[in-house]
Design an enzyme around this catalytic site. Structure first.
Site, PDB file in Angstrom:
ATOM      1  N   LYS A  83       0.850  -1.188   0.000  1.00 28.94           N
ATOM      2  CA  LYS A  83       0.000   0.000   0.000  1.00 28.94           C
ATOM      3  C   LYS A  83       0.888   1.242   0.000  1.00 28.94           C
ATOM      4  O   LYS A  83       1.763   1.385   0.870  1.00 28.94           O
ATOM      5  CB  LYS A  83      -0.883  -0.045   1.251  1.00 28.94           C
ATOM      6  CG  LYS A  83      -2.159   0.745   1.177  1.00 28.94           C
ATOM      7  CD  LYS A  83      -2.982   0.419   2.424  1.00 28.94           C
ATOM      8  CE  LYS A  83      -4.253   1.199   2.497  1.00 28.94           C
ATOM      9  NZ  LYS A  83      -4.890   1.061   3.816  1.00 28.94           N
TER      10      LYS A  83
HETATM   11  C1  E4P Z   1      -8.218   2.304   3.800  1.00 24.09           C
HETATM   12  O1  E4P Z   1      -7.442   1.523   3.311  1.00 24.09           O
HETATM   13  C2  E4P Z   1      -8.040   2.934   5.100  1.00 24.09           C
HETATM   14  O2  E4P Z   1      -7.338   2.008   5.905  1.00 24.09           O
HETATM   15  C3  E4P Z   1      -9.320   3.249   5.827  1.00 24.09           C
HETATM   16  O3  E4P Z   1     -10.448   2.828   5.094  1.00 24.09           O
HETATM   17  C4  E4P Z   1      -9.411   4.639   6.322  1.00 24.09           C
HETATM   18  O4  E4P Z   1     -10.612   4.806   7.017  1.00 24.09           O
HETATM   19  P1  E4P Z   1     -10.881   6.025   8.019  1.00 24.09           P
HETATM   20  O5  E4P Z   1     -11.022   7.269   7.213  1.00 24.09           O
HETATM   21  O6  E4P Z   1     -12.138   5.665   8.724  1.00 24.09           O
HETATM   22  O7  E4P Z   1      -9.679   6.080   8.930  1.00 24.09           O
END
Ligand code: E4P
Length: 217
Positions: A83
């Site tokens: 990622k």
């Molecule tokens: C995506 O890969 C992120 O880990 C996640 O969905 C972020 O979510 P949040 O905005 O609730 O922290």
């Protein structure tokens, strides 16, 4: 539609995986912090449970350092998706990883323009953040819709991984739009089973059943 679980909580992942609800997992530095676990150790444990892609995020900000981190993360298991953030350096790292056959999840996407770049850089997944756009009074679901249209227009193969999902409605709307994947916290996935009329109906059935005086087993 594929379901990824947005957590590094191994017990919660196992729980949902046993029900066949988990096609993959996404983690990020905040979720690793919340787990209180070592990133390599907890990610390995998750990869032992889940067969689908498990996203592990780099934390370097320069491409060459992202590449070093990503290659280390990729060694954890064959189902790791590296990622990277949607920065120019992140896109550079994405291209390098994709060229070597690694799955890449490009995260922190907040515009359709960014999503086009991720597809051009060979991302396997683009992660547009719905909830965080809603938080600043924009419509996160509009972004999912725009990316779907653009990717379909040009037959881009990058999968839309709708992220930052905060409620059941986000998931239903993503399904209607045609997002390929949603990633949501375990509590939101579990909340999909709840409906006030289900609770009310069950309550009535149980009261009526008690009055019959019967038993099934
Ligand atoms: C995506 O890969 C992120 O880990 C996640 O969905 C972020 O979510 P949040 O905005 O609730 O922290």
């Amino acid at each position: 539609m594929k379901f990824f679980v947005d957590t590094a909580d191994v017990a919660a992942i196992k729980d949902l995986n046993d029900l066949g609800m988990v096609d993959g997992v996404t983690t990020n530095p905040s979720l690793i912090l919340k787990s209180g676990r070592d990133i390599l150790e907890v990610t390995r444990e998750i990869c032992d449970i889940v067969g689908g892609p498990v996203s592990a995020e780099v934390v370097a900000t320069e491409a060459k350092d992202m590449i070093a981190e990503g290659l280390k993360l990729a060694k954890i298991a064959s189902n790791i998706a590296i990622k990277v953030p949607l920065t120019w350096d992140g896109l550079t790292a994405c291209k390098a990883f994709a060229s070597e056959g690694h799955k890449v999840n490009v995260t922190l996407c907040f515009s359709a323009a960014q999503a086009i770049l991720a597809a051009k850089a060979g991302a396997s997944f683009i992660s547009p953040f719905i909830g965080r756009l809603d938080d600043i009074n924009l419509d996160g679901l509009d972004l999912i819709h725009d990316i779907r249209t653009i990717y379909d227009n040009y037959d881009f193969k990058t999968e839309i991984l709708a992220a930052s999902i905060r409620n059941v409605n986000h998931i239903t709307e993503c399904a209607k739009i045609g997002a390929d994947v949603i990633t949501a916290p375990p509590a939101v996935i579990k909340a999909m089973a709840s409906h006030v009329l289900t609770d009310k109906g069950l309550d009535q059935f149980l009261k009526d059943w008690a009055q019959t005086g019967q038993k099934i087993v």
